[in-house]
Design a protein around this motif. Sequence first.
Motif, short mmCIF file in Angstrom:
data_model
loop_
_atom_site.label_atom_id
_atom_site.label_comp_id
_atom_site.label_asym_id
_atom_site.label_seq_id
_atom_site.Cartn_x
_atom_site.Cartn_y
_atom_site.Cartn_z
N MET A 295 0.84 -1.19 0.00
CA MET A 295 0.00 0.00 0.00
C MET A 295 0.88 1.25 0.00
N ILE A 296 0.40 2.28 -0.66
CA ILE A 296 1.13 3.53 -0.74
C ILE A 296 1.23 4.15 0.66
N GLU A 297 2.38 4.71 0.99
CA GLU A 297 2.60 5.27 2.32
C GLU A 297 2.24 6.75 2.41
N VAL A 298 2.49 7.51 1.34
CA VAL A 298 2.19 8.94 1.32
C VAL A 298 1.33 9.22 0.09
N PHE A 299 0.16 9.83 0.32
CA PHE A 299 -0.77 10.12 -0.78
C PHE A 299 -1.42 11.47 -0.52
N PRO A 300 -1.58 12.30 -1.55
CA PRO A 300 -2.16 13.64 -1.34
C PRO A 300 -3.60 13.58 -0.83
N TRP B 275 -8.45 17.08 -2.08
CA TRP B 275 -8.49 18.43 -2.64
C TRP B 275 -7.21 18.78 -3.39
N GLU B 276 -6.07 18.22 -2.95
CA GLU B 276 -4.80 18.49 -3.64
C GLU B 276 -4.81 17.90 -5.05
N LEU B 277 -5.34 16.69 -5.18
CA LEU B 277 -5.42 16.05 -6.50
C LEU B 277 -6.42 16.77 -7.40
N VAL B 278 -7.54 17.19 -6.86
CA VAL B 278 -8.53 17.95 -7.65
C VAL B 278 -7.92 19.25 -8.13
N ARG B 279 -7.17 19.92 -7.28
CA ARG B 279 -6.50 21.17 -7.68
C ARG B 279 -5.44 20.89 -8.75
N PHE B 280 -4.67 19.83 -8.58
CA PHE B 280 -3.60 19.52 -9.54
C PHE B 280 -4.17 19.20 -10.92
N LEU C 157 3.43 16.19 -9.96
CA LEU C 157 3.37 15.11 -8.98
C LEU C 157 4.76 14.52 -8.89
N SER C 158 5.20 14.27 -7.70
CA SER C 158 6.46 13.56 -7.48
C SER C 158 6.11 12.17 -6.98
N LEU C 159 6.58 11.16 -7.69
CA LEU C 159 6.34 9.76 -7.30
C LEU C 159 7.65 9.12 -6.91
N ARG C 160 7.69 8.53 -5.74
CA ARG C 160 8.87 7.79 -5.28
C ARG C 160 8.48 6.32 -5.15
N PHE C 161 9.44 5.45 -5.46
CA PHE C 161 9.15 4.02 -5.60
C PHE C 161 9.79 3.16 -4.52
N ARG C 162 9.22 1.97 -4.36
CA ARG C 162 9.83 0.94 -3.52
C ARG C 162 11.10 0.44 -4.20
N LYS C 163 11.94 -0.22 -3.46
CA LYS C 163 13.21 -0.73 -4.01
C LYS C 163 13.00 -1.69 -5.17
N GLU C 164 11.90 -2.46 -5.14
CA GLU C 164 11.63 -3.44 -6.19
C GLU C 164 11.49 -2.80 -7.57
N ALA C 165 11.13 -1.54 -7.61
CA ALA C 165 10.90 -0.86 -8.89
C ALA C 165 12.19 -0.54 -9.63
N VAL D 205 4.66 2.34 -6.47
CA VAL D 205 4.81 3.71 -5.98
C VAL D 205 4.60 3.69 -4.46
N GLN D 206 5.54 4.28 -3.76
CA GLN D 206 5.49 4.32 -2.30
C GLN D 206 5.02 5.68 -1.79
N GLU D 207 5.36 6.76 -2.53
CA GLU D 207 4.97 8.11 -2.12
C GLU D 207 4.50 8.90 -3.33
N CYS D 208 3.45 9.66 -3.15
CA CYS D 208 2.95 10.58 -4.18
C CYS D 208 2.71 11.91 -3.50
N ARG D 209 3.32 12.96 -4.03
CA ARG D 209 3.14 14.31 -3.47
C ARG D 209 2.87 15.30 -4.60
N CYS D 210 2.03 16.29 -4.32
CA CYS D 210 1.72 17.37 -5.27
C CYS D 210 2.57 18.59 -4.93
#
Length: 119
Positions: free
Chosen positions: A1-6, A9-14, A88-96, A74-79
């Motif tokens: 499961m993703i650890e950080v997600f916007p 409202w942040e996604l709607v704005r983006f 959007l900045s996406l950071r991945f698990r090591k497996e990626a 994807v482990q983290e997604c930030r706007c």
Amino acid sequence: MIEVFPQNWELVRFFESEPALFEPDQPWLSNKLTFRYKGNGETLQAVIRPSYGDFRFTHYSGEEVVSDIDLHWVQECRCYAEQGKEYLSLRFRKEARMQEAMVYTKPRISIRAGNILFQ
């Protein structure tokens, strides 16, 4: 499961739009979200499944597909919105075997995955 997600409202704005929800009665984190951003004759479609860490981005110029990228683990997604850029900045698990991807809507639609730029 993703650890950080916007926040929703942040996604709607983006994306400057509300998502189509696969299961409207379920929370966004456990749903399948489809966003469409339109700007300068181009469209960015994003299909996001946060609970799986799956993101798919399709960039269109008119009706023509410019790029289509499917990202997993994807482990983290930030706007971000700074200095005239929105992304959007996406950071991945090591497996990626990839550290980061950036998906821009402004100043124009583009996707950077690792060292590759799609625009």
